[in-house]
Design a protein around this motif. Structure first.
Motif, mmCIF file in Angstrom:
data_model
loop_
_atom_site.group_PDB
_atom_site.id
_atom_site.type_symbol
_atom_site.label_atom_id
_atom_site.label_comp_id
_atom_site.label_asym_id
_atom_site.label_seq_id
_atom_site.Cartn_x
_atom_site.Cartn_y
_atom_site.Cartn_z
ATOM 1 N N GLY A 40 1.187 -1.421 0.137
ATOM 2 C CA GLY A 40 0.321 -0.031 -0.430
ATOM 3 C C GLY A 40 0.804 0.965 -0.079
ATOM 4 N N ILE A 41 0.574 2.533 -0.697
ATOM 5 C CA ILE A 41 1.570 4.047 -1.017
ATOM 6 C C ILE A 41 -0.438 4.369 -0.505
ATOM 7 C CG2 ILE A 41 2.127 5.383 -2.355
ATOM 8 C CD1 ILE A 41 3.377 3.097 -3.425
ATOM 9 N N ARG A 65 10.681 4.463 -1.194
ATOM 10 C CA ARG A 65 10.212 5.482 0.224
ATOM 11 C C ARG A 65 8.468 5.767 0.001
ATOM 12 N NH1 ARG A 65 14.139 10.008 -1.714
ATOM 13 N NH2 ARG A 65 13.055 9.317 -3.999
ATOM 14 N N SER A 66 8.149 5.259 -1.066
ATOM 15 C CA SER A 66 6.434 5.734 -0.646
ATOM 16 C C SER A 66 5.919 4.245 -0.494
ATOM 17 C CB SER A 66 5.933 6.054 -2.705
ATOM 18 O OG SER A 66 6.191 6.322 -3.585
ATOM 19 N N ALA A 67 6.697 3.448 -0.383
ATOM 20 C CA ALA A 67 5.232 2.318 0.657
ATOM 21 C C ALA A 67 5.740 2.341 1.687
ATOM 22 C CB ALA A 67 5.776 0.598 0.016
ATOM 23 N N THR A 68 6.840 2.649 2.246
ATOM 24 C CA THR A 68 7.529 2.877 3.811
ATOM 25 C C THR A 68 7.343 3.610 4.454
ATOM 26 O OG1 THR A 68 9.656 3.190 3.371
ATOM 27 C CG2 THR A 68 8.854 0.899 2.582
ATOM 28 N N ARG A 73 2.867 3.962 6.303
ATOM 29 C CA ARG A 73 2.221 2.561 7.066
ATOM 30 C C ARG A 73 1.294 2.970 7.427
ATOM 31 N NH1 ARG A 73 5.675 -1.341 4.961
ATOM 32 N NH2 ARG A 73 7.940 -0.969 5.850
ATOM 33 N N LYS A 74 1.058 4.138 8.383
ATOM 34 C CA LYS A 74 -0.133 4.244 8.868
ATOM 35 C C LYS A 74 -1.166 3.707 8.519
ATOM 36 C CE LYS A 74 -2.860 7.796 11.196
ATOM 37 N NZ LYS A 74 -2.321 9.305 11.532
ATOM 38 N N ARG A 75 -1.403 3.606 7.246
ATOM 39 C CA ARG A 75 -2.250 2.886 5.700
ATOM 40 C C ARG A 75 -2.372 2.333 5.868
ATOM 41 N NH1 ARG A 75 -5.120 6.529 0.845
ATOM 42 N NH2 ARG A 75 -6.836 4.997 0.483
ATOM 43 N N SER A 79 -5.539 -0.437 6.396
ATOM 44 C CA SER A 79 -5.970 -1.787 6.219
ATOM 45 C C SER A 79 -6.565 -2.410 6.326
ATOM 46 C CB SER A 79 -5.162 -1.116 4.460
ATOM 47 O OG SER A 79 -5.044 -0.100 4.140
ATOM 48 N N LYS A 80 -5.158 -2.976 7.091
ATOM 49 C CA LYS A 80 -4.894 -4.258 7.719
ATOM 50 C C LYS A 80 -6.580 -4.907 8.786
ATOM 51 C CE LYS A 80 -1.819 -7.603 10.630
ATOM 52 N NZ LYS A 80 -1.002 -7.975 11.260
#
Length: 239
Positions: A40-41, A65-68, A73-75, A79-80
């Motif tokens: 997720g991004i 960097r976009s994914a980490t 990370r919060k999103r 989602s989880k």
């Protein structure tokens, strides 16, 4: 259920009965988890730009960097949480998977509650083609589309209508038909005979030994990722 449990890094999921899940529903949930929780991004926060991955494999690696970054990370965590809640509701018979999964998909791509009905089979095909991030970028990055590279303004309403039409036809399983039959598509094909249009719409494929070169599958959903071929300036999430 084991594959879904592994993607979500939650052993408790593997213990849930599969009685209320069909095979394709479990596949859809696993793909949705893969593309939202692991890859997720958060385009709503990051917007479109030049810092996103440049190839499909980079998105799958989920190390950019976009994914980490903290926002993504919060999103991913949110989602989880939403997926775990939905899975448990379905397992307890309090929700229907074929209704809940399409709505969850729409929420994940930034649409929320659409004015049209997303269909399970359309959403499953979108997930099989890894379209969460391309569709999320289109829906959440529209502000970045309202100016050209040189800073000239672009009207927002036509952009919003086009993105809505694209999204609707993807999740209803009519994307290819819509591409060739909407007014813009028909204008682009003006002057071609029916036979020429049929050849143009054909998904060409050539087998050379063990290597197969092809344009895409027949539904043309792979075209979203074709924007990542040829350099970053062609990407779906590039400003």
């Amino acid at each position: 259920m084991e594959a879904l449990s592994a993607v979500l890094s939650d052993p408790s999921i593997a213990k849930i009965s599969t009685d209320n899940f069909s095979e394709d529903e479990l596949l859809a949930l696993t793909l949705l988890a893969e593309q939202t929780v692991r890859m997720g991004i958060d385009y709503a926060t990051l917007k479109l730009g030049w810092d996103h991955p440049e190839s499909r494999t980079e998105y799958r690696d989920a190390l950019s960097r976009s994914a980490t970054c903290p926002a993504s990370r919060k999103r991913q965590s949110e989602s989880k949480r939403c997926l775990l809640e939905m899975i448990k509701l379905i397992a307890d018979g309090k929700a229907q998977a074929r209704t809940a999964i399409p709505l969850a998909f729409m929420n994940e791509i930034g649409v929320g509650s659409p004015s049209y009905e997303p269909l399970f089979q359309g959403v499953l095909r979108a997930l099989e083609n890894e379209l969460v991030l391309p569709l999320r970028a289109l829906n959440e990055g529209q502000e970045s589309m309202t100016r050209t590279f040189n800073g000239q303004p672009v009207p927002a309403d036509p952009i919003a209508r086009a993105v809505s039409d694209i999204t609707k036809n993807v999740v209803q399983g009519t994307y290819k038909e819509w591409r060739y039959n909407n007014p813009v598509g028909q204008q682009q094909l003006k002057g071609l005979s029916d036979q020429q249009i049929a050849l143009w719409a054909e998904s060409s494929s050539l087998q050379q030994g063990a290597v197969r070169t092809h344009e895409d599958q027949n539904d043309e959903l792979g075209l979203f990722w074709a924007t990542k071929i040829g350099g970053p300036s062609h990407g779906f999430d590039i400003e």
